[in-house]
Design a protein around this motif. Structure first.
Motif, PDB file in Angstrom:
ATOM      1  N   ARG A 102      12.152  35.771 -13.560  1.00 31.41           N
ATOM      2  CA  ARG A 102      13.121  37.134 -13.101  1.00 31.41           C
ATOM      3  C   ARG A 102      12.766  38.290 -13.373  1.00 31.41           C
ATOM      4  NH1 ARG A 102      17.172  32.586 -14.955  1.00 31.41           N
ATOM      5  NH2 ARG A 102      17.699  31.427 -13.210  1.00 31.41           N
ATOM      6  N   ALA A 103      12.135  38.629 -14.674  1.00 27.58           N
ATOM      7  CA  ALA A 103      11.639  39.885 -15.220  1.00 27.58           C
ATOM      8  C   ALA A 103      10.566  40.540 -14.134  1.00 27.58           C
ATOM      9  CB  ALA A 103      11.189  40.039 -16.567  1.00 27.58           C
ATOM     10  N   LEU A 104       9.903  39.416 -13.649  1.00 25.10           N
ATOM     11  CA  LEU A 104       8.661  39.777 -12.622  1.00 25.10           C
ATOM     12  C   LEU A 104       9.106  39.812 -11.032  1.00 25.10           C
ATOM     13  CD1 LEU A 104       5.851  37.979 -14.448  1.00 25.10           C
ATOM     14  CD2 LEU A 104       6.777  40.406 -14.823  1.00 25.10           C
ATOM     15  N   GLY A 105      10.333  39.550 -10.853  1.00 21.80           N
ATOM     16  CA  GLY A 105      10.913  39.833  -9.651  1.00 21.80           C
ATOM     17  C   GLY A 105      11.294  38.410  -8.781  1.00 21.80           C
ATOM     18  N   ALA A 106      11.219  37.312  -9.687  1.00 26.42           N
ATOM     19  CA  ALA A 106      11.468  36.172  -8.872  1.00 26.42           C
ATOM     20  C   ALA A 106      12.903  35.875  -8.953  1.00 26.42           C
ATOM     21  CB  ALA A 106      10.726  34.833  -9.340  1.00 26.42           C
ATOM     22  N   GLU A 107      13.417  35.127  -7.732  1.00 27.54           N
ATOM     23  CA  GLU A 107      14.657  34.535  -7.720  1.00 27.54           C
ATOM     24  C   GLU A 107      14.483  33.194  -8.185  1.00 27.54           C
ATOM     25  OE1 GLU A 107      16.887  37.549  -6.305  1.00 27.54           O
ATOM     26  OE2 GLU A 107      17.785  35.558  -6.227  1.00 27.54           O
ATOM     27  N   VAL A 108      15.024  32.699  -8.991  1.00 28.95           N
ATOM     28  CA  VAL A 108      14.935  31.323  -9.973  1.00 28.95           C
ATOM     29  C   VAL A 108      16.218  30.706  -9.853  1.00 28.95           C
ATOM     30  CG1 VAL A 108      14.165  30.218 -12.035  1.00 28.95           C
ATOM     31  CG2 VAL A 108      13.084  32.436 -11.420  1.00 28.95           C
ATOM     32  N   GLU A 109      16.221  29.259  -9.301  1.00 23.63           N
ATOM     33  CA  GLU A 109      17.424  28.536  -9.617  1.00 23.63           C
ATOM     34  C   GLU A 109      16.732  27.286 -10.156  1.00 23.63           C
ATOM     35  OE1 GLU A 109      20.639  27.311  -6.221  1.00 23.63           O
ATOM     36  OE2 GLU A 109      18.873  27.951  -5.239  1.00 23.63           O
ATOM     37  N   ASP A 110      17.660  26.755 -11.024  1.00 21.07           N
ATOM     38  CA  ASP A 110      17.351  25.286 -11.791  1.00 21.07           C
ATOM     39  C   ASP A 110      18.578  24.562 -11.207  1.00 21.07           C
ATOM     40  OD1 ASP A 110      17.626  24.611 -15.447  1.00 21.07           O
ATOM     41  OD2 ASP A 110      17.456  23.292 -13.589  1.00 21.07           O
ATOM     42  N   LYS A 111      17.939  23.565 -10.246  1.00 20.99           N
ATOM     43  CA  LYS A 111      19.044  22.571  -9.577  1.00 20.99           C
ATOM     44  C   LYS A 111      18.380  21.290  -9.551  1.00 20.99           C
ATOM     45  CE  LYS A 111      19.660  23.383  -5.169  1.00 20.99           C
ATOM     46  NZ  LYS A 111      20.114  24.304  -3.992  1.00 20.99           N
ATOM     47  N   GLY A 112      19.189  20.639  -9.782  1.00 19.33           N
ATOM     48  CA  GLY A 112      19.002  18.846  -9.533  1.00 19.33           C
ATOM     49  C   GLY A 112      17.655  18.423 -10.177  1.00 19.33           C
ATOM     50  N   GLY A 113      17.236  19.209 -11.389  1.00 19.38           N
ATOM     51  CA  GLY A 113      16.161  18.656 -12.061  1.00 19.38           C
ATOM     52  C   GLY A 113      14.732  19.338 -11.593  1.00 19.38           C
ATOM     53  N   VAL A 114      15.006  20.466 -10.484  1.00 18.85           N
ATOM     54  CA  VAL A 114      13.852  21.067 -10.009  1.00 18.85           C
ATOM     55  C   VAL A 114      14.118  22.524 -10.086  1.00 18.85           C
ATOM     56  CG1 VAL A 114      12.682  21.487  -7.941  1.00 18.85           C
ATOM     57  CG2 VAL A 114      13.781  19.614  -8.242  1.00 18.85           C
ATOM     58  N   ILE A 115      12.866  23.193 -10.556  1.00 18.12           N
ATOM     59  CA  ILE A 115      12.891  24.758 -10.618  1.00 18.12           C
ATOM     60  C   ILE A 115      12.427  25.350  -9.341  1.00 18.12           C
ATOM     61  CG2 ILE A 115      11.996  26.676 -12.039  1.00 18.12           C
ATOM     62  CD1 ILE A 115      13.634  25.171 -13.724  1.00 18.12           C
ATOM     63  N   TYR A 116      13.430  26.274  -8.807  1.00 21.83           N
ATOM     64  CA  TYR A 116      12.986  26.776  -7.655  1.00 21.83           C
ATOM     65  C   TYR A 116      12.825  28.171  -7.743  1.00 21.83           C
ATOM     66  CZ  TYR A 116      15.079  22.606  -5.367  1.00 21.83           C
ATOM     67  OH  TYR A 116      15.300  21.307  -5.032  1.00 21.83           O
ATOM     68  N   ALA A 117      11.484  28.572  -7.567  1.00 21.77           N
ATOM     69  CA  ALA A 117      11.195  30.233  -7.691  1.00 21.77           C
ATOM     70  C   ALA A 117      10.537  30.831  -6.604  1.00 21.77           C
ATOM     71  CB  ALA A 117      10.313  30.334  -9.178  1.00 21.77           C
ATOM     72  N   ASN A 118      11.190  31.939  -6.228  1.00 24.73           N
ATOM     73  CA  ASN A 118      10.666  32.564  -5.030  1.00 24.73           C
ATOM     74  C   ASN A 118      10.852  34.059  -5.178  1.00 24.73           C
ATOM     75  OD1 ASN A 118      10.292  30.427  -2.980  1.00 24.73           O
ATOM     76  ND2 ASN A 118      12.040  29.796  -4.013  1.00 24.73           N
ATOM     77  N   GLY A 119       9.599  34.816  -4.731  1.00 20.27           N
ATOM     78  CA  GLY A 119       9.573  36.133  -4.932  1.00 20.27           C
ATOM     79  C   GLY A 119       8.271  36.587  -5.049  1.00 20.27           C
ATOM     80  N   ARG A 120       7.811  37.823  -4.380  1.00 15.67           N
ATOM     81  CA  ARG A 120       6.360  38.682  -4.729  1.00 15.67           C
ATOM     82  C   ARG A 120       6.420  39.179  -6.071  1.00 15.67           C
ATOM     83  NH1 ARG A 120       2.239  38.869  -4.930  1.00 15.67           N
ATOM     84  NH2 ARG A 120       0.753  40.742  -4.880  1.00 15.67           N
ATOM     85  N   MET A 121       5.586  38.484  -6.824  1.00 16.07           N
ATOM     86  CA  MET A 121       5.590  39.262  -8.425  1.00 16.07           C
ATOM     87  C   MET A 121       5.277  40.709  -8.352  1.00 16.07           C
ATOM     88  SD  MET A 121       6.124  36.387 -10.153  1.00 16.07           S
ATOM     89  CE  MET A 121       7.415  36.493  -9.220  1.00 16.07           C
ATOM     90  N   LEU A 122       6.128  41.216  -9.225  1.00 16.44           N
ATOM     91  CA  LEU A 122       6.077  42.696  -9.503  1.00 16.44           C
ATOM     92  C   LEU A 122       5.707  42.622 -10.910  1.00 16.44           C
ATOM     93  CD1 LEU A 122       9.010  43.611  -7.288  1.00 16.44           C
ATOM     94  CD2 LEU A 122       6.841  43.797  -6.372  1.00 16.44           C
ATOM     95  N   GLY A 123       4.815  43.828 -11.358  1.00 23.36           N
ATOM     96  CA  GLY A 123       4.844  43.789 -12.758  1.00 23.36           C
ATOM     97  C   GLY A 123       6.125  44.382 -13.484  1.00 23.36           C
ATOM     98  N   GLY A 124       6.356  43.811 -14.709  1.00 22.33           N
ATOM     99  CA  GLY A 124       7.451  44.391 -15.415  1.00 22.33           C
ATOM    100  C   GLY A 124       7.573  44.246 -16.656  1.00 22.33           C
ATOM    101  N   ASP A 125       8.477  44.345 -17.643  1.00 20.02           N
ATOM    102  CA  ASP A 125       8.496  44.251 -19.034  1.00 20.02           C
ATOM    103  C   ASP A 125       9.215  42.542 -19.347  1.00 20.02           C
ATOM    104  OD1 ASP A 125       8.734  47.628 -19.326  1.00 20.02           O
ATOM    105  OD2 ASP A 125       7.445  46.326 -20.655  1.00 20.02           O
ATOM    106  N   VAL A 126       8.696  41.951 -20.127  1.00 19.43           N
ATOM    107  CA  VAL A 126       9.174  40.691 -20.403  1.00 19.43           C
ATOM    108  C   VAL A 126       9.440  40.700 -22.066  1.00 19.43           C
ATOM    109  CG1 VAL A 126       8.882  38.303 -20.674  1.00 19.43           C
ATOM    110  CG2 VAL A 126       7.883  39.541 -18.607  1.00 19.43           C
TER     111      VAL A 126
END
Ligand code: EPZ
Length: 429
Positions: free
Chosen positions: A135-159
């Motif tokens: 998420r810190a790198l710009g992804a939309e993340v959903e944790d649903k039904g035993g699956v991780i859904y992650a989407n988004g163009r990666m942008l640099g950031g601080d973690v």
């Protein structure tokens, strides 16, 4: 249930020379990282273990051209034909490190749908720090039904990791390698395999600085070229072999290792009275007298590794005096000691602390492995014990130790397999 058991007749000192295979925990990070490349990669010194074979299946299912030659310990990965970003649960649950496919796929194409990982039952093993990094790198993340859904163009950031996490650090590195901009990981893990991953990424043209410290700076690159890279030797296999040599009061030289990776264990073995001699790429372990009891507290690298706590606590069951073992990393990583009680070990366990009262002898008994390093600990105990030990569920051990039976047998161990007949499917004959 495995259809075979491992048997060991103990009391035989291990003597001679052996070698260390490539690292499991580095291999399972470097192989997914090949998906970040725009060209084919060749990865060398890979161990022929279950976790590597699972990754061959996963990368192939994603569309990559993958050729793994176990004898040559070499894997060719051409990611240019990858045509999916989905790893179904039936594959992801076969190992813990399948979750590195999230970071690698996010870094490669900005999309990942990966089922929950499997892995050793040594604690709760959440992954909220991984998702926080994505998420810190710009992804939309959903944790649903035993699956991780992650989407988004990666942008640099601080973690900022709330706690030190090896997997979280590695996943963030994978997601950041091709991001737009600069990523800084704060409170990063420092394990040798994190440095190894950084070296592999940099060999492809990535710009990763500071791996091995608690702050890692990654300048994302839009293009990564192919690379031929050899992974580092397995720190935990090295340590397990060192412990087995000490446990049998043998004299073993372990070749192809990196002694500086072993400093925490070496210090403890020396404290016990074990003779440890470091050479350039080898370590010799001998015992000339009894072993003193010592206390162990697991810590993140460079502290005493949690993965060696289990084999080490087996060694301590026969030290002179009482040892205290405190497992600070995982909540449930002392079960092997309860198994060893059957072999005569005298252990009291309260939460994540074990008090081990050294005994003069262990005795062979039927025991069950509950995870990878518990299995390794039971092998160490079996090598020490008078008589024959039967280890059930030894398949765990194969996940992380390449040809361990052959290596121990070559050092003089009496170790063999026998089929296990269960009530549903009695053995033929
Ligand atoms: C890696 O596991 C290794 N596995 C483990 O080795 C090793 O024991 C561990 O690092 C520590 O060195 C692989 O590399 C495949 P963590 P990982 O994230 O990444 C908690 C073996 O035997 N945590 O550093 O899962 C976690 O529950 C295996 O080879 C969170 O709370 O370890 C644990 O208590 C076993 N939230 C602690 O942090 C998170 O988001 C350290 O876990 C992530 C982790």
């Amino acid at each position: 249930m495995d259809n075979y058991k491992l048997l060991i007749t103990g009391g035989i000192p291990l003597v001679g020379e052996t070698y260390v295979s490539g690292g499991k925990n580095t291999s399972v990070a470097v192989i997914p990282a090949a998906l970040l490349s725009d060209e084919p990669c060749t990865i060398e010194n890979l161990p022929d273990i279950e976790d590597v074979r699972v990754l061959v299946d996963i990368l192939t299912a994603l569309g990559a051209q993958v050729n793994f030659d176990p004898a040559a310990r070499q894997m060719y990965v051409d990611p240019r034909t990858v045509n999916s970003f989905k790893v179904p649960f039936k594959q992801s649950q076969r190992m813990r490190a399948s979750y590195y496919l999230i970071g690698a796929l996010l870094g490669r194409c900005g999309h990942a749908e990966v089922g929950y990982p499997g892995g050793c039952a040594i604690g709760n093993r959440p992954m909220e720090q991984h998702l926080k990094a994505f998420r810190a790198l710009g992804a939309e993340v959903e944790d649903k039904g035993g699956v991780i859904y992650a989407n988004g163009r990666m942008l640099g950031g601080d973690v900022f990791f709330d706690k030190i996490t090896v997997g979280g650090t590695i996943n963030a590195m994978l997601a950041a390698a091709r991001a737009d901009g600069i990523t800084i990981l704060h409170n990063a893990a420092k394990e040798p395999h994190i440095v190894d991953l950084a070296n592999f990424l940099n060999s492809m043209g990535a710009r990763v600085k500071g791996a091995g410290t608690d702050t890692i700076r990654i300048t994302g690159q839009s293009f990564l070229h192919g690379s031929t890279y050899s992974v580092i030797p397995d720190q935990i296999e090295t340590g397990t072999l060192m412990i087995a040599a000490a446990a049998t009061r043998g004299d073993v030289t372990i070749r192809g290792c990196i002694p500086t990776h072993m400093e925490a264990l070496t210090a403890k073995l020396l404290e016990m009275g074990v003779q440890v001699s470091d050479m350039d790429d080898a370590i010799r372990v001998r015992t000339l007298r009894g072993h003193r009891a010592v206390n162990i507290k697991t810590q993140e690298y460079p502290g005493f590794p949690t993965d060696l706590q289990q084999p080490m606590s087996a060694l301590l069951t026969r030290a002179s005096g009482d040892s205290i073992v405190i497992e600070t990393i995982f909540e449930s990583r002392l079960k092997h000691l309860m198994e060893m009680r059957r072999m005569g070990a005298r252990v009291q366990i309260v939460d994540q602390t074990a008090l081990i009262e050294g005994v003069t002898e262990l005795y062979g008994a039927p025991v069950t492995a509950t995870d990878l390093r518990a299995g390794a600990a039971l092998v160490v105990a079996g090598l020490m014990a008078k008589g024959t030990t039967e280890i059930y569920e030894p398949g765990f051990i194969e996940r992380g130790y390449e040809h361990i039976e052959e290596k121990l047998r070559a050092l003089g161990a009496k170790i063999w397999r026998e089929p296990v007949c269960d009530h549903t499917d009695p053995c033929a004959g």
